[in-house]
Scaffold this active site. Structure first.
Site, mmCIF file in Angstrom:
data_model
loop_
_atom_site.group_PDB
_atom_site.id
_atom_site.type_symbol
_atom_site.label_atom_id
_atom_site.label_comp_id
_atom_site.label_asym_id
_atom_site.label_seq_id
_atom_site.Cartn_x
_atom_site.Cartn_y
_atom_site.Cartn_z
ATOM 1 N N GLU A 230 0.885 -1.178 0.000
ATOM 2 C CA GLU A 230 0.000 0.000 0.000
ATOM 3 C C GLU A 230 0.914 1.217 0.000
ATOM 4 O OE1 GLU A 230 -3.142 -0.005 -0.227
ATOM 5 O OE2 GLU A 230 -3.852 -1.929 0.501
ATOM 6 N N CYS A 264 -2.521 8.994 2.703
ATOM 7 C CA CYS A 264 -2.239 8.504 1.345
ATOM 8 C C CYS A 264 -3.380 8.856 0.408
ATOM 9 C CB CYS A 264 -2.000 7.008 1.368
ATOM 10 S SG CYS A 264 -3.309 6.094 2.185
HETATM 11 P P1 NAP Z 1 8.249 5.352 4.611
HETATM 12 O O1 NAP Z 1 9.394 6.241 4.790
HETATM 13 O O2 NAP Z 1 8.217 4.462 3.412
HETATM 14 O O3 NAP Z 1 8.155 4.455 5.952
HETATM 15 C C1 NAP Z 1 7.170 3.454 6.109
HETATM 16 C C2 NAP Z 1 7.779 2.283 6.874
HETATM 17 O O4 NAP Z 1 8.808 1.680 6.097
HETATM 18 C C3 NAP Z 1 8.438 2.700 8.192
HETATM 19 O O5 NAP Z 1 8.250 1.669 9.115
HETATM 20 C C4 NAP Z 1 9.895 2.830 7.798
HETATM 21 O O6 NAP Z 1 10.768 2.663 8.893
HETATM 22 C C5 NAP Z 1 10.044 1.701 6.802
HETATM 23 N N1 NAP Z 1 11.094 1.898 5.808
HETATM 24 C C6 NAP Z 1 11.539 3.062 5.279
HETATM 25 N N2 NAP Z 1 12.500 2.828 4.378
HETATM 26 C C7 NAP Z 1 12.671 1.489 4.328
HETATM 27 C C8 NAP Z 1 13.543 0.624 3.583
HETATM 28 N N3 NAP Z 1 14.415 1.090 2.716
HETATM 29 N N4 NAP Z 1 13.441 -0.699 3.792
HETATM 30 C C9 NAP Z 1 12.556 -1.191 4.670
HETATM 31 N N5 NAP Z 1 11.720 -0.441 5.398
HETATM 32 C C10 NAP Z 1 11.764 0.890 5.224
HETATM 33 O O7 NAP Z 1 6.877 6.135 4.571
HETATM 34 P P2 NAP Z 1 6.397 7.293 5.552
HETATM 35 O O8 NAP Z 1 7.049 8.563 5.169
HETATM 36 O O9 NAP Z 1 6.530 6.841 6.951
HETATM 37 O O10 NAP Z 1 4.829 7.339 5.211
HETATM 38 C C11 NAP Z 1 4.296 8.158 4.231
HETATM 39 C C12 NAP Z 1 4.078 7.417 2.933
HETATM 40 O O11 NAP Z 1 3.220 6.303 3.149
HETATM 41 C C13 NAP Z 1 3.360 8.265 1.914
HETATM 42 O O12 NAP Z 1 3.919 8.068 0.654
HETATM 43 C C14 NAP Z 1 1.927 7.744 1.960
HETATM 44 O O13 NAP Z 1 1.173 7.994 0.799
HETATM 45 C C15 NAP Z 1 2.174 6.298 2.184
HETATM 46 N N6 NAP Z 1 0.969 5.657 2.728
HETATM 47 C C16 NAP Z 1 0.251 4.815 1.927
HETATM 48 C C17 NAP Z 1 -0.921 4.239 2.394
HETATM 49 C C18 NAP Z 1 -1.754 3.329 1.525
HETATM 50 O O14 NAP Z 1 -2.660 2.699 2.041
HETATM 51 N N7 NAP Z 1 -1.502 3.216 0.236
HETATM 52 C C19 NAP Z 1 -1.355 4.529 3.683
HETATM 53 C C20 NAP Z 1 -0.598 5.388 4.463
HETATM 54 C C21 NAP Z 1 0.575 5.950 3.987
HETATM 55 P P3 NAP Z 1 11.545 3.911 9.552
HETATM 56 O O15 NAP Z 1 10.523 4.800 10.145
HETATM 57 O O16 NAP Z 1 12.420 3.268 10.561
HETATM 58 O O17 NAP Z 1 12.295 4.571 8.438
#
Ligand code: NAP
Length: 457
Positions: A230, A264
Site C-alpha cells: 500500500e 495517502c
Molecule cells: P516510509 O518512509 O516508506 O516508511 C514506512 C515504513 O517503512 C516505516 O516503518 C519505515 O521505517 C520503513 N522503511 C523506510 N525505508 C525502508 C527501507 N528502505 N526498507 C525497509 N523499510 C523501510 O513512509 P512514511 O514517510 O513513513 O509514510 C508516508 C508514505 O506512506 C506516503 O507516501 C503515503 O502515501 C504512504 N501511505 C500509503 C498508504 C496506503 O494505504 N496506500 C497509507 C498510508 C501511507 P523507519 O521509520 O524506521 O524509516
C-alpha cells in the site's frame, strides 16, 4: 551500541522517549514465539479467534483516551481524529470477528470428483512494516484480517511512533490472546531486509512510500514471499463545470486537510474545468486560509504540525520548486516562526506537468490546482500520474460522474461527490506505483491465505 529509535513531539520539538533497537537474540526469540503462537492460533476455531478479536476491540476502547493522546504526542494529529482512529480499529476487529466465518467458509466447486472445494488456510507469521501517519489504523487494518484468517503478526513500525507500537502490543497482551500472537519489534529500517530473509516470516504487508515499497518488494520477491504493498498516492479531484462551486471547494478543502494533509488518500491535485476555475480558486483559498492550525491537543485546531521537521522541509522544498517553475501561490507557502513542524494550509494554482506539485506526492496541507479544458482533458490529467490510489469526480450529474469514476479513472478507490476514505467493508488499495494487493473487505482477508484446492475421489 544499539540503534536508538527516538520519539519527538512535533508540536514543540521535545524528545518524548528514546528506545534501544532490539538485538538479534531478542528478534530471534520473538520470531520463535510468533511461530509457536501460530500453531496454537491456527488450530482455534473462527469463533474462538473472533472472541479474541472482540476482546482486543474492548481493550482498545478501554484505553482509547490514553492511546489517542499518545498518537497525538508522537505524530501530531489532532486529538479528536486520534480518538476516531482508535474507534475505527475497534470496529474493524468486530467486523472481521463477525464476517470472518462467512469470508473463510469452504467453497464447494462441482467437478468430476466426488467432492471438491476451496479451503482457505493461514500462511504463518506475517511481517507488517507500517508508517506513522495513522499509527494504529494502518496496523489494525492489516492485522484484523490476517489474524482472523489464522496468521500471527510481527510489526516493524515507523521509528518515530515506537510508543504507539508498544502500546498496541500491550493492548493485545491484555486481551487474553495466545502469547506471541502480535509482537512489536523495535528496529530501524536497515534491519527489515534481514527480517524478510528469515525463514520464520511467511509473508509481508507494507504500507508506506513508493521508494521503500520497491525495496520491500525486491527483498520479498527474492525470497518468493507473498506481499501486499500500500504505497503513495496523488489523488486527483476532478471538478466538472456543473458543480455548486462553494460545496465543491468545501469538500475539496476537507479532503486535502484530512490528517493534517498526511493521508495517502488525501485529495492532492484539484483538476478544475476552466469554466469554474476562477471561482474555485477564490473559494478554495478562502476556505484553506480560514482553517485553523496549531496545538493538536486543542480541539479547535483541525490541523496539527506535520509529523517531523524533515518532512516539513521536504514539503516546503516541493512548494518552493513548483513556484520557481511557474506555479502561483494563493496562500500559505511559508515556514511559521517558532518551534514545531507546523506548515500553513497552502494553495498553488497554475500547476503544470514538470512541477513537483503535479508530478510528486505532496504529504501535507498543500492544494495543487490544475486547469483542464473540459471533461476529457480533466480525466487525462487525473490519470497523468505514476500513482493510482484514489480519486474523486465532482458533478451534479451523478450518472455522468459515476461512469467516469467506474470506467475512466486509473485508481483503486474512485468516489463520486465524496471524500475518498477507507471502510472495513470495502477493498482498499492501488494500481501503478500506489502498489498491489488489497486490504479490508473480503479481498483483504484472502491476501494472506493459502487458497487450497481439496479434491476427494
Ligand atoms: P516510509 O518512509 O516508506 O516508511 C514506512 C515504513 O517503512 C516505516 O516503518 C519505515 O521505517 C520503513 N522503511 C523506510 N525505508 C525502508 C527501507 N528502505 N526498507 C525497509 N523499510 C523501510 O513512509 P512514511 O514517510 O513513513 O509514510 C508516508 C508514505 O506512506 C506516503 O507516501 C503515503 O502515501 C504512504 N501511505 C500509503 C498508504 C496506503 O494505504 N496506500 C497509507 C498510508 C501511507 P523507519 O521509520 O524506521 O524509516
Amino acid at each position: 551500541m544499539a540503534d536508538q529509535l527516538i520519539s519527538v513531539d512535533p508540536t514543540n520539538g521535545e524528545t518524548i522517549a528514546s528506545y534501544n533497537s532490539y538485538d538479534e537474540a531478542t528478534v530471534s526469540k520473538a520470531l520463535i514465539q510468533a511461530r509457536k503462537a501460530f500453531e496454537i492460533w491456527k488450530a482455534m476455531s473462527l469463533k474462538e479467534r473472533g472472541t479474541v478479536l472482540k476482546n482486543i476491540a474492548a481493550e482498545l476502547r478501554r484505553q482509547k483516551e490514553k492511546l489517542a493522546k499518545l498518537a497525538t504526542k508522537e505524530m501530531g494529529k489532532p486529538i479528536q481524529s486520534s480518538r476516531e482512529e482508535v474507534e475505527k480499529c475497534a470496529k474493524t476487529l468486530e467486523y472481521y470477528a463477525k464476517e470472518g466465518p462467512k469470508f473463510l467458509a469452504d467453497e464447494i466447486v462441482k467437478t468430476d470428483a466426488k467432492k471438491s472445494y476451496v479451503s482457505f488456510q493461514p500462511l504463518g507469521v506475517v511481517l507488517a512494516v507500517m508508517p506513522w501517519n495513522f499509527p494504529y489504523w494502518q496496523v489494525f487494518r492489516a492485522m484484523a484480517p490476517a489474524l482472523t484468517a489464522g496468521n500471527t503478526m510481527v510489526l516493524k513500525h515507523a521509528s518515530n511512533v515506537s510508543g504507539c507500537a508498544l502500546a498496541m502490543e500491550n493492548v493485545i497482551k491484555k486481551a487474553k490472546a495466545p502469547k506471541g500472537l502480535f509482537q512489536t519489534l523495535l528496529l530501524p529500517s536497515s534491519k527489515v531486509e534481514a527480517l524478510i530473509n528469515d525463514p520464520a516470516i511467511a509473508a509481508v504487508t507494507f504500507t508506506g512510500s513508493t521508494v521503500a515499497g520497491s525495496k520491500i518488494a525486491e527483498a520479498a520477491g527474492r525470497n518468493l514471499k507473498k506481499q501486499v504493498l500500500e504505497l503513495g498516492g496523488s489523488d486527483a479531484y476532478v471538478v466538472l463545470e456543473d458543480v455548486d462551486v462553494d460545496a465543491a471547494a468545501e469538500l475539496c478543502k476537507n479532503g486535502r486537510l484530512l490528517n493534517s494533509g498526511q493521508s495517502c488518500v488525501a485529495a492532492k491535485r484539484f483538476v478544475v474545468v476552466k469554466h469554474v476555475l476562477k471561482e474555485f480558486e477564490k473559494l478554495m483559498t478562502k476556505k484553506m486560509e480560514a482553517s485553523p492550525f496549531g496545538d493538536p491537543m486543542d480541539t479547535k485546531n483541525k490541523i496539527g504540525p506535520l509529523a517531523r521537521v524533515d518532512l516539513r522541509e521536504k514539503l516546503h522544498d516541493q512548494v518552493t520548486k513548483s513556484i520557481e517553475l511557474g506555479a502561483k501561490l494563493l496562500c500559505g507557502g511559508y515556514i511559521p516562526e517558532g518551534t514545531g513542524a507546523f506548515y500553513p494550509p497552502t494553495v498553488l494554482t497554475n500547476v503544470k506537468k514538470g512541477m513537483p506539485a503535479y508530478d510528486e506526492e505532496l504529504f501535507g496541507p498543500v492544494a495543487a490546482i490544475i486547469e483542464a479544458k473540459n471533461e476529457t482533458d480533466a480525466i487525462r490529467i487525473a490519470n497523468d500520474s505514476i500513482y493510482g490510489l484514489g480519486g474523486c469526480i465532482l458533478s451534479k450529474n451523478k450518472a455522468r460522474a459515476e461512469k467516469l469514476a467506474a470506467t475512466q479513472m486509473d485508481a483503486g478507490n474512485c468516489f463520486v461527490n465524496a471524500i475518498v476514505h477507507s471502510d472495513a467493508r470495502l477493498p482498499f488499495g492501488g494500481v501503478k506505483h500506489s502498489g498491489y494487493g488489497r486490504e479490508l473487505g473480503i479481498f483483504g482477508i484472502r491476501e494472506f491465505v493459502n487458497i487450497k484446492t481439496v479434491f476427494v475421489q
